[in-house]
Design a protein around this motif. Structure first.
Motif, short mmCIF file in Angstrom:
data_model
loop_
_atom_site.label_atom_id
_atom_site.label_comp_id
_atom_site.label_asym_id
_atom_site.label_seq_id
_atom_site.Cartn_x
_atom_site.Cartn_y
_atom_site.Cartn_z
N PRO A 1 2.71 6.29 -2.32
CA PRO A 1 3.83 6.83 -1.50
C PRO A 1 3.47 8.09 -0.74
O PRO A 1 4.15 8.43 0.23
N GLU A 2 2.40 8.78 -1.13
CA GLU A 2 2.02 9.98 -0.39
C GLU A 2 1.51 9.66 1.00
O GLU A 2 1.35 10.55 1.84
N LEU A 3 1.25 8.37 1.29
CA LEU A 3 0.79 7.97 2.63
C LEU A 3 1.94 7.65 3.58
O LEU A 3 1.69 7.37 4.75
N ILE A 4 3.18 7.69 3.08
CA ILE A 4 4.30 7.27 3.95
C ILE A 4 4.47 8.24 5.12
O ILE A 4 4.49 7.83 6.29
N LEU A 5 4.61 9.52 4.82
CA LEU A 5 4.82 10.49 5.91
C LEU A 5 3.62 10.59 6.83
O LEU A 5 3.78 10.59 8.07
N PRO A 6 2.36 10.68 6.33
CA PRO A 6 1.23 10.70 7.27
C PRO A 6 1.17 9.47 8.16
O PRO A 6 0.86 9.57 9.35
N THR A 7 1.50 8.29 7.59
CA THR A 7 1.47 7.07 8.40
C THR A 7 2.55 7.11 9.48
O THR A 7 2.31 6.71 10.63
N PHE A 8 3.72 7.60 9.11
CA PHE A 8 4.80 7.70 10.10
C PHE A 8 4.42 8.61 11.26
O PHE A 8 4.57 8.24 12.44
N PHE A 9 3.91 9.80 10.95
CA PHE A 9 3.57 10.74 12.02
C PHE A 9 2.36 10.25 12.84
O PHE A 9 2.30 10.48 14.05
N LEU A 10 1.42 9.58 12.21
CA LEU A 10 0.30 9.00 12.96
C LEU A 10 0.80 7.92 13.91
O LEU A 10 0.34 7.82 15.05
N TYR A 11 1.75 7.12 13.44
CA TYR A 11 2.32 6.08 14.29
C TYR A 11 3.04 6.68 15.49
O TYR A 11 2.90 6.20 16.63
N ILE B 1 0.83 -1.21 0.00
CA ILE B 1 0.00 0.00 0.00
C ILE B 1 0.86 1.26 0.00
O ILE B 1 0.61 2.21 -0.75
N LEU B 2 1.91 1.25 0.82
CA LEU B 2 2.78 2.43 0.90
C LEU B 2 3.57 2.63 -0.39
O LEU B 2 3.85 3.78 -0.77
N VAL B 3 3.95 1.54 -1.06
CA VAL B 3 4.67 1.69 -2.32
C VAL B 3 3.74 2.20 -3.42
O VAL B 3 4.11 3.06 -4.24
N TRP B 4 2.53 1.68 -3.41
CA TRP B 4 1.60 2.09 -4.46
C TRP B 4 1.07 3.51 -4.23
O TRP B 4 0.76 4.21 -5.19
#
Length: 968
Positions: free
Chosen positions: A809-819, A804-807
């Motif tokens: 990639p705009e979700l990588i930073l939001p996912t990191f900060f949410l985590y 999902i993150l590769v497909w």
């Protein structure tokens, strides 16, 4: 079923929020523990309710006491069947004590929160006491006590009784039954497997604030009553000697307490102006007697007295005006002659908040005047920059010789600092240096001078002065930023004999002036820097020197020095052990020193002080010392005495919540040659009051030091030398105060020896680094488990998340900060409940040996024998060899990266550049998402598709050359 019982004493609450719609609250407390829930009675219309009720819970298992939290909810009743939450709290298991353990009956202060969310603010405090006991053991002990006490009572011997709490069973009124037993019988032994607190832990105490009173100047400390006697003067005293005058003095007596004023020689109208403060436990007598005596060679003659009844003495509380002094007629006693004269004095009962208290001679300080509390201010420090450009017109002492010149700059005054330029030879007698020097100077500058000398090197350790100049610091310009400062020429004077002086005078009379030698300097005082006199790791002030650059304060720091307990004896006096303890607190330029409480292992100071806070990321330092200068002796002996260290506490203000009162007992820990020692405890109350909340939050995004430290930083080799010079100035200035704050005290508070070599501290720092990287190691272990398919379900979920993150990639930073947000929110439950303290385990103070401690306390230069020095040097060489190997391995890995393209290995570089060309073509033709998914699937492949051998890129990297081959 377990026989353990947990007792929660609900004492009282303070500052509850009004929630009944009428500006008040009808509060009750509900406590939950181990699937049980109990509540107290309701206190109607009271924002500071007092319950004093005991709630008893049955403990299902002993492990529950070590793992289960005690949840406390405070509600208010508004109408039938409806309640409103006022606040809640969660008490950690560490606050639960055994019934007979130390501190078991000491309440704790628990801040109430609106909920478990991190966005809620605290409102109110609840005071609880938690302990547990074994019901079966207590029942057996009770039966044994009854049996033995009945047999003891039947005997004819006299009995003595004292009370001990029986099996603490909860009754309707919340009280305990009590049983009378003999004092010779001991309480039963509790289970050795129960949890306990080590001696090095911080313990919560009950806040001493007055709940229903207005905010006074001493609201953090316990109120202590004193009897104040202010003796001003006397007039018209009787003549008792042949000289026609008297040598009068005054004696103040209350019960067994007696103190005298100074003797005024040959004066019938003496003036004393002395104030005495007698503690409440010392003036329990019925009368206060003030007697005037005449001092003579034989003894003393009675001149008269004045008596006061203690019960009739008025009380005074600030901000009331001081009590006016009055004239009292001296009375005679018995068959003595009729008393003559009057005495002016005032008597009242007050507290330590009284204005006269700091200046009074106190009973608990042994009436010694220099044991009083004092406030010291360190001088304002400046950096002074001196640039030596060059000199002109130098006159050599010997003809036909070009001098080899050097400029020597010396700062005279409190702290002597000397710098010297390099040696330069110039045929035109105009040497040029262009060197910069830095000094630390302190205000005021009235007696400070900069001495400049130009020296000629005549031989080894033999210099001749070619000229000198003396520049007062009052004439040195100041600057806030790095604006240019003009260089100036200063005339150099030379020592001359009588013949040369006469010749100069004759030349001036004829109008023939000779060319004078001179030196060109740029001198300025830097006001945009902060002068570091302590380590930046625990600095208490970060402001620049010039006040025009200061920002408004963001908070107020209040410190209540309650007292100490369990102090160890520090010296012997009159054949017995004793301690004369006082406390020193430092924050910013303000140092405070409490009064010395003589001959007490549990001194009570109850003094409160306030500081302005400009940066929350600063540290408050509190130290306890034993006064060694109370007994008068010769001047040489007094100078050799040093106050002993009892212990020190550091509190970082950023770890404190604003507008919350912290009341704790801190252990006083000292590392000595024999090992780590606990020399008692100190009780402190700390409160950080917010002034500008936005500015406090803004401070976290501003630079730690003033901007000049980053725009024009100092050379690293200068920083430590400047810090040492600043510490020497602070030590010398505080030692010149009266009474002095002695050098050993200031050195200990500033940690002068923090940068000395310590094998223990080196190992501790390595463990700190390992602990920080342990999370990275845990993450690597988790990733290896994922790649090894230890848990197939988790590995499959990681696959889906990776896709999902590769497909997208705009979700990588939001996912990191949410985590990270979720991790921080989860860790909020485990946040520290009290300020951090000296960690013995982290410092490895209890894991070091005597040899390492002996080396750590060895002064510079060393005083040890050559055999010991050789052994330590060999150990240091072995440690240095290991560090050298690690640094060499790191350099090798970095050089291998550089070897990829520098053709040191032609075949390896050819393989690498061809691979780069192929990778560029493939990446141009293949979508990045496909490449990323293939790489991820290959990395997370199942173990059956792995051969256990190192990957190809790692094998290739390890074969690359490095410069280690060409090292000698």
């Amino acid at each position: 079923m377990s026989n353990l019982k947990l007792v929660v004493e609900v004492l009282h609450a303070s500052n509850l929020p009004p929630k009944d719609g009428e500006g008040s609250a009808s509060a009750y407390v509900e406590v939950s523990f181990d699937a049980q829930r109990l509540r107290t009675k309701t206190k109607v219309k009271d924002l500071n309710p007092v319950w004093n009720e005991k709630l008893e819970f049955t403990v299902s298992d002993r492990e529950v006491l070590e793992e289960e939290y005690v949840d406390v909810n405070v509600y208010t009743e508004r109408k039938i069947g409806y309640r409103h939450l006022l606040g809640r709290a969660r008490v950690e298991p560490e606050h639960i004590r055994r019934y007979d353990s130390e501190g078991a009956r000491e309440p704790i202060s628990v801040p109430l929160e609106k909920g478990w969310s991190i966005f809620t603010m605290n409102k109110g405090e609840l005071f609880l006491n938690l302990y547990y006991y074994d019901e079966e053991r207590a029942a057996r002990e009770q039966y044994r006590i009854k049996k033995e006490s009945s047999a003891y009572a039947s005997s004819a011997r006299p009995t003595e009784y004292r009370s001990i709490e029986k099996n603490p069973s909860s009754t309707t009124d919340g009280s305990f039954h009590r049983e009378e037993i003999r004092p010779s019988e001991s309480v039963h032994k509790w289970d050795s497997q129960a949890s306990s607190v080590t001696d090095f832990d911080v313990k919560a105490t009950v806040s001493t604030r007055r709940q229903n009173d207005v905010a006074l100047r001493h609201d953090l400390v316990t109120e202590m009553k004193y009897l104040f006697i202010k003796v001003e003067m006397a007039r018209g005293l009787a003549i008792r000697d042949a000289t026609g005058s008297s040598d009068p003095f005054v004696e103040v007596k209350v019960g067994n307490v007696k103190v005298e004023t100074a003797v005024i020689s040959q004066n019938l109208n003496p003036v004393w102006r002395e104030v005495f403060a007698i503690a409440e436990d010392r003036f329990s007598a019925q009368f206060l007697e003030i007697t005037v005596w005449d001092h003579d060679v034989i003894g003393k003659d009675f001149l008269g007295f004045v008596a006061f009844e203690i019960a009739e003495i008025p009380e005074r509380r600030p901000p009331d005006s001081p009590l006016a002094t009055q004239w009292y007629k001296l009375e005679s006693r018995g068959s003595n002659k009729r008393a003559e004269g009057e005495i002016m004095l005032s008597v009242w009962i007050g507290t330590q908040a009284d204005e006269a208290f700091p200046h009074a001679r106190q009973s608990d300080s042994g009436w010694v005047p220099y044991t009083r509390s004092k406030i010291y201010l360190t001088p304002r420090l400046w950096y002074m920059r001196v640039i030596v450009h060059g000199a002109q017109g130098l006159v050599p002492t010997k003809e036909n010789r070009f001098p080899e010149c050097s400029a020597r700059i010396e700062l005279t005054g409190v702290s002597t600092q000397v710098h010297r330029t390099r040696w330069v030879t110039n045929r035109h007698l105009s040497p040029e240096w262009g060197e910069e020097m830095l000094f630390v100077v302190a205000e005021p500058f009235a007696d400070e001078f900069l001495c400049v000398k130009v020296l000629d090197k005549m031989g080894p350790n033999k210099d001749e002065v070619l000229g000198s100049a003396k520049i007062p610091l009052l004439d040195v310009p100041r600057r806030l930023n790095y604006r240019p400062v003009d260089a100036r020429w200063y005339d150099l004077e030379r020592e001359k004999d009588l013949k040369e002086v006469i010749q100069d005078v004759a030349d001036k009379m004829k109008g023939n002036s000779k060319f004078m030698s001179r030196i060109q300097l740029t001198i300025c005082l830097e006001g945009g820097y902060h002068v570091l006199d302590e380590s930046t790791h625990y600095s208490s002030d970060m402001r620049p020197t010039d006040k025009r650059l200061w920002k408004p304060p963001v908070a107020m720091l209040e410190l209540g020095l309650i007292g100490a307990s369990g102090l160890v004896p520090m010296k012997n006096r009159d054949g017995r052990s004793c301690t004369d303890a006082y406390c020193v607190a430092k924050y910013g330029p303000k140092w405070v020193r409490t009064r010395t409480v003589m001959d007490s292992m549990s001194p009570k100071w109850n003094e409160q002080y306030t500081w302005e806070v400009y940066d929350p990321c600063t540290v408050l330092t509190v130290g306890v010392f034993d006064n060694q200068h109370l007994i008068s002796s010769t001047a040489e002996k007094v100078q050799s005495l040093k106050d002993d260290v009892v212990g020190k506490v550091r509190i970082r203000l950023s770890t404190l919540e604003t507008d919350r009162t912290y009341s704790h007992r801190y252990p006083l820990i000292v590392l000595e040659k024999s090992g780590v020692k606990r020399k008692g405890e100190i009780e402190l109350v700390v409160r950080l009051t917010c002034i500008r909340r936005f500015n406090i939050m803004q401070a976290y995004v501003t630079p730690l030091l003033p901007k000049l430290h980053y725009q024009r930083p100092f050379n690293v080799r200068h920083v430590e030398a400047l810090r040492e010079a600043a510490m020497r100035i602070v030590i010398s200035r505080l030692a010149r105060s009266e009474p002095p704050l002695r050098a050993e005290v200031v050195k200990y508070m500033l940690d002068v020896d923090a940068y000395k070599w310590s094998f223990r501290r080196s190992k501790a720092n390595w463990n700190r680094i390992s602990k920080v990287f342990s999370s990275c190691a845990s993450l690597l272990t988790w990733f290896q488990d994922i790649c090894g398919w230890k848990n197939p379900l988790t590995t499959v979920l990681v696959h889906f998340l990776y896709f999902i993150l590769v497909w997208y990639p705009e979700l990588i930073l939001p996912t990191f900060f949410l985590y990270m947000f979720l991790i921080g929110s989860w860790q909020y439950r485990f946040r520290p409940r009290h300020p951090p303290h000296m960690d013995v385990n982290l410092s490895l103070a209890n894991a070091t040996n005597s040899e390492e401690l002996d080396e750590e306390f060895d002064p510079l230069p060393t005083a040890k024998s050559p055999e010991i020095i050789r052994h330590r040097y060999d150990r240091l060489r072995a440690l240095g060899g290991r560090i050298q190997t690690v640094i060499g391995d790191l350099a090798t890995q970095l050089e291998r990266f550089h070897a990829l393209v520098n053709w040191r290995d032609p075949r390896a570089t050819t393989i690498f550049i061809l691979f780069c060309l192929l990778a560029a073509v493939v990446l141009y033709l293949t979508p990045f998402r496909v490449i990323a998914i293939l790489v991820g699937v290959y990395t997370l492949r199942h173990p059956r598709f792995r051969d256990g051998m190192p990957p190809i890129p790692l094998n290739f990297f390890r074969r690359l050359p490095a410069l280690s081959d060409v090292m000698l």
